[in-house]
Design an enzyme around this catalytic site. Structure first.
Site, PDB file in Angstrom:
ATOM      1  N   TRP A   1       0.869  -1.184   0.000  1.00  0.00           N
ATOM      2  CA  TRP A   1       0.000   0.000   0.000  1.00  0.00           C
ATOM      3  C   TRP A   1       0.907   1.235   0.000  1.00  0.00           C
ATOM      4  CZ3 TRP A   1      -2.032   2.774   4.769  1.00  0.00           C
ATOM      5  CH2 TRP A   1      -3.045   3.679   4.443  1.00  0.00           C
TER       6      TRP A   1
ATOM      7  N   ASP B   1      -0.625  -5.878   8.955  1.00  0.00           N
ATOM      8  CA  ASP B   1      -1.663  -4.895   8.662  1.00  0.00           C
ATOM      9  C   ASP B   1      -2.859  -5.682   8.138  1.00  0.00           C
ATOM     10  OD1 ASP B   1      -3.229  -2.785   7.934  1.00  0.00           O
ATOM     11  OD2 ASP B   1      -1.809  -1.891   6.520  1.00  0.00           O
TER      12      ASP B   1
ATOM     13  N   ALA C   1      -6.583  -5.069   7.089  1.00  0.00           N
ATOM     14  CA  ALA C   1      -7.565  -4.010   6.839  1.00  0.00           C
ATOM     15  C   ALA C   1      -8.813  -4.530   6.128  1.00  0.00           C
ATOM     16  CB  ALA C   1      -6.930  -2.901   6.006  1.00  0.00           C
TER      17      ALA C   1
ATOM     18  N   LYS D   1     -13.413  -1.005   6.375  1.00  0.00           N
ATOM     19  CA  LYS D   1     -14.028  -1.727   5.255  1.00  0.00           C
ATOM     20  C   LYS D   1     -15.049  -2.757   5.739  1.00  0.00           C
ATOM     21  CE  LYS D   1     -10.162   0.081   3.780  1.00  0.00           C
ATOM     22  NZ  LYS D   1      -9.592   0.887   2.769  1.00  0.00           N
TER      23      LYS D   1
HETATM   24  C1  LMR Z   1      -6.929   2.115  -0.616  1.00  0.00           C
HETATM   25  O1  LMR Z   1      -5.887   1.459  -0.642  1.00  0.00           O
HETATM   26  O2  LMR Z   1      -7.482   2.529  -1.643  1.00  0.00           O
HETATM   27  C2  LMR Z   1      -7.589   2.398   0.711  1.00  0.00           C
HETATM   28  O3  LMR Z   1      -6.879   1.814   1.747  1.00  0.00           O
HETATM   29  C3  LMR Z   1      -7.862   3.833   0.917  1.00  0.00           C
HETATM   30  C4  LMR Z   1      -6.645   4.638   1.168  1.00  0.00           C
HETATM   31  O4  LMR Z   1      -6.645   5.350   2.173  1.00  0.00           O
HETATM   32  O5  LMR Z   1      -5.686   4.600   0.369  1.00  0.00           O
END
Ligand code: LMR
Length: 393
Positions: free
Chosen positions: A127, A208, A210, A243
């Site tokens: 991410w 992590d 999520a 989520k």
């Molecule tokens: C994403 O990866 O799109 C989500 O986790 C939202 C974000 O805050 O980036």
């Protein structure tokens, strides 16, 4: 003094969100930001959340401060949701945080505070905000191989070879389930191999998680995290309620520190201290709703049922897209889309082709070719399949 401020690099995911909003075309498909959407393109307030909110409105008599760690009942409920009964409650210190990102940020701060020389091993890719926060905090990061661009699955040999380079005092950041941005995940036997490397090297895992409930189910999605928490002497877990409870803007998350022995009061106190330094008391509204749902049989059952509908819906969209692509391309090279799990799949194509699909067909996916599967519906699946094949992916 502020004339010296430098422009910050914009966040790719949030920029795309704005580009989509600004596109005047009727025919456009938003596969960008990781937000669940139903077939009508709406991110619904879940039924159990609505019911809990109504009950809360009727019964809550004060909005005074709760505590630096948040409500103990929320911490208990989340530890139970993520860890089940895998770990004794007494071995877990935890604090409520503003969303999963808040938990990630606090975890990184804790690592830096404990060992300023720690290197954080991150999957390549991960991410983007993991990298951005680490960079902002001036922490060292080491990418480990993760995504196999040929198979679009996990490059497991590469991953293992790379995380073997970690040492005691380093941290290996893992995605508990539904890997963001690829959708390619570890199997349980692979988690066990990762654990063996963690035990060998003495590196500390940070997980992590999520998207619990978006992959193979609430319990199955936590299996890797639980296996790690049971096996290693200590680990960090950042969990998000954004989520799976659909409460994105309420900023609800939790940071857990699992450790045996030693001085738990110091660990718990340090987490509370970090909250105090950064934002004092964590947000309460979302946490309270989550607690009400997890503690009430009827609300919990309804929440699980709706979450399961969402999960199965995403799986079905994956299958429809893979089938549509098979028919249009005359090959099964897109079969990985049905194998991936969670909200995302990385198509594995170039930023140029991603741009072409956006310009020619109004398809908005992140530049690294991450698609939010929940952004699709039965009508847009063929549109996306057409765009992918026409672009020559
Ligand atoms: C994403 O990866 O799109 C989500 O986790 C939202 C974000 O805050 O980036």
């Amino acid at each position: 003094m502020f004339e010296h401020l430098k422009a910050q690099k914009p966040d790719a995911i949030l920029t795309l969100m704005q580009m989509y909003r600004d596109d005047p075309r009727d025919q456009k498909v938003d596969l960008g930001v990781g937000v669940y959407k139903n077939a009508a393109g709406v991110t619904p307030v879940m039924r159990a959340i609505k019911a809990a909110e109504e009950r809360l409105w009727q019964t809550q008599e004060s909005k005074s401060y709760v505590g630096l760690a948040g409500d103990p009942a929320f911490n208990d409920a989340m530890i139970r949701l993520v860890l089940g009964d895998a770990v004794a409650r007494g071995d877990v210190s935890s604090v409520a945080t503003p969303g999963g990102t808040g938990a990630v940020r606090q975890a990184f701060e804790l690592i830096k505070m404990t060992n300023p020389d720690a290197r954080v091993f991150v999957s390549n890719p991960t991410w983007p905000n993991h990298l951005s926060i680490l960079d902002y905090l001036g922490m060292d990061m080491v990418p480990y191989r993760y995504f196999d661009t040929e198979t679009r699955g996990v490059d497991f040999d590469g991953m293992i070879a790379d995380i073997k380079g970690a040492r005691k005092g380093d941290v290996v950041l893992l995605h508990g389930c539904c890997h963001n941005p690829t959708g390619a995940n570890l199997t349980l036997p692979q988690w066990q191999e990762v654990i063996a490397v963690l035990l060998d090297t003495g590196a500390t895992p940070m997980i992590d998680i999520a998207y619990q409930g978006f992959g193979d189910g609430v319990e199955a999605d936590a299996a890797g995290t639980r296996a790690v928490a049971v096996a290693v002497p200590e680990c960090l877990i950042a969990a998000s309620c954004s989520k799976n409870f659909g409460i994105y803007r309420e900023r609800t998350g939790v940071l857990m520190l699992v450790a045996r022995g030693g001085d738990k009061a110091v660990r718990q106190g340090t987490l509370a201290f970090l909250n105090r330094q950064n934002y004092s008391f964590p947000p309460d509204h979302g946490a309270r709703l989550v607690t009400m749902i997890l503690e009430d049989d009827a609300l919990r059952t309804d929440w699980l049922a709706e979450l399961e509908e969402m999960r199965v819906g995403m799986l079905s969209l994956r299958e429809q897209l893979a089938k549509e692509l098979e028919q249009r391309s005359g090959s099964n090279r897109f079969g990985f889309i049905a194998e991936h799990r969670g909200m995302f799949s990385r198509l594995g194509t170039t930023p140029e082709l991603v741009q072409k699909m956006r310009e020619d067909h109004g398809i908005y996916m992140v530049g690294d070719s991450r698609m939010n599967i929940a952004g699709l519906n039965e009508a847009s699946v063929p549109v996306l399949a057409e765009a992918i094949v026409a672009a020559g992916v």
